[in-house]
Structures are given as C-alpha cells and as structure tokens.
Design a protein around this motif. Structure first.
Motif, short mmCIF file in Angstrom:
data_model
loop_
_atom_site.label_atom_id
_atom_site.label_comp_id
_atom_site.label_asym_id
_atom_site.label_seq_id
_atom_site.Cartn_x
_atom_site.Cartn_y
_atom_site.Cartn_z
N LEU A 1 -39.02 -9.89 7.10
CA LEU A 1 -40.02 -8.92 7.57
C LEU A 1 -41.15 -9.64 8.30
CD1 LEU A 1 -41.00 -6.05 7.78
CD2 LEU A 1 -41.98 -6.28 5.48
N VAL A 2 -41.56 -10.79 7.79
CA VAL A 2 -42.59 -11.58 8.46
C VAL A 2 -42.15 -11.89 9.89
CG1 VAL A 2 -43.79 -13.81 8.53
CG2 VAL A 2 -43.53 -12.60 6.36
N ALA A 3 -40.92 -12.33 10.06
CA ALA A 3 -40.41 -12.67 11.39
C ALA A 3 -40.44 -11.45 12.31
CB ALA A 3 -39.00 -13.23 11.29
N GLN A 4 -40.03 -10.31 11.80
CA GLN A 4 -40.04 -9.09 12.61
C GLN A 4 -41.46 -8.67 12.98
OE1 GLN A 4 -37.37 -7.28 13.88
NE2 GLN A 4 -36.24 -9.11 13.26
N LEU A 5 -42.35 -8.76 12.04
CA LEU A 5 -43.74 -8.38 12.31
C LEU A 5 -44.40 -9.34 13.30
CD1 LEU A 5 -44.71 -7.34 8.70
CD2 LEU A 5 -44.68 -5.82 10.70
N GLU A 6 -44.10 -10.61 13.19
CA GLU A 6 -44.66 -11.58 14.14
C GLU A 6 -44.10 -11.34 15.54
OE1 GLU A 6 -47.20 -13.79 13.73
OE2 GLU A 6 -47.39 -12.74 11.83
N ALA A 7 -42.83 -10.98 15.63
CA ALA A 7 -42.24 -10.65 16.94
C ALA A 7 -42.90 -9.39 17.50
CB ALA A 7 -40.73 -10.46 16.81
N ALA A 8 -43.14 -8.41 16.64
CA ALA A 8 -43.80 -7.18 17.07
C ALA A 8 -45.22 -7.48 17.54
CB ALA A 8 -43.79 -6.16 15.95
N ARG A 9 -45.91 -8.35 16.83
CA ARG A 9 -47.28 -8.70 17.21
C ARG A 9 -47.30 -9.41 18.57
NH1 ARG A 9 -50.61 -13.03 16.61
NH2 ARG A 9 -49.12 -14.11 15.31
N ALA A 10 -46.35 -10.33 18.78
CA ALA A 10 -46.27 -11.03 20.06
C ALA A 10 -45.98 -10.05 21.20
CB ALA A 10 -45.20 -12.12 20.00
N GLU A 11 -45.09 -9.11 20.95
CA GLU A 11 -44.77 -8.11 21.98
C GLU A 11 -45.98 -7.21 22.24
OE1 GLU A 11 -42.89 -6.39 24.97
OE2 GLU A 11 -42.11 -8.10 23.85
N ALA A 12 -46.67 -6.83 21.18
CA ALA A 12 -47.86 -5.99 21.35
C ALA A 12 -48.93 -6.73 22.17
CB ALA A 12 -48.42 -5.59 19.98
N GLU A 13 -49.14 -7.99 21.88
CA GLU A 13 -50.12 -8.77 22.64
C GLU A 13 -49.73 -8.85 24.11
OE1 GLU A 13 -50.20 -12.40 20.38
OE2 GLU A 13 -51.88 -11.71 19.15
#
Length: 61
Positions: free
Chosen positions: A25-37
C-alpha cells in the motif's frame, strides 16, 4: 487553486500504511503522490499567465 492538501493526505496515508506494515500500500500511495505532484505541476503550468513579450527580464542596458 492550491492542491497541497491532496499531497498532504496521500503522505499521511502512506505514513500510516508504513507504520502498520503495509508495504504494498505504501508503494501504491507513493506512486499516487508522485502522479498527483506531476499532474498538479502540469495544471499549474497550463494555468500560469504567459509573459506578453517573452520573458520578464528587462534586457535594456
């Protein structure tokens, strides 16, 4: 418009997932955060007013 709150929420969720041993989940959330940025940066660049005469530097000597 400020989208900082979205980045903050994703970061908080990622920290919570990390503290609770949820590495996938951490990996998915970090990917989502990078995409959001990236999306926010693109949106901000598209919304920024262009300089009417090129750049804003006064090059007169």
């Amino acid at each position: 418009m400020s989208y900082d709150w979205m980045i903050d929420v994703l970061r908080d969720l990622s920290q919570f997932a990390d503290a609770n041993d949820m590495p996938r989940l951490v990996a998915q959330l970090e990917a989502a955060r990078a995409e959001a940025e990236a999306e926010i940066a693109r949106k901000s660049a598209a919304e920024s007013p262009a300089e009417p005469f090129g750049d804003s530097l006064d090059r007169r000597a």
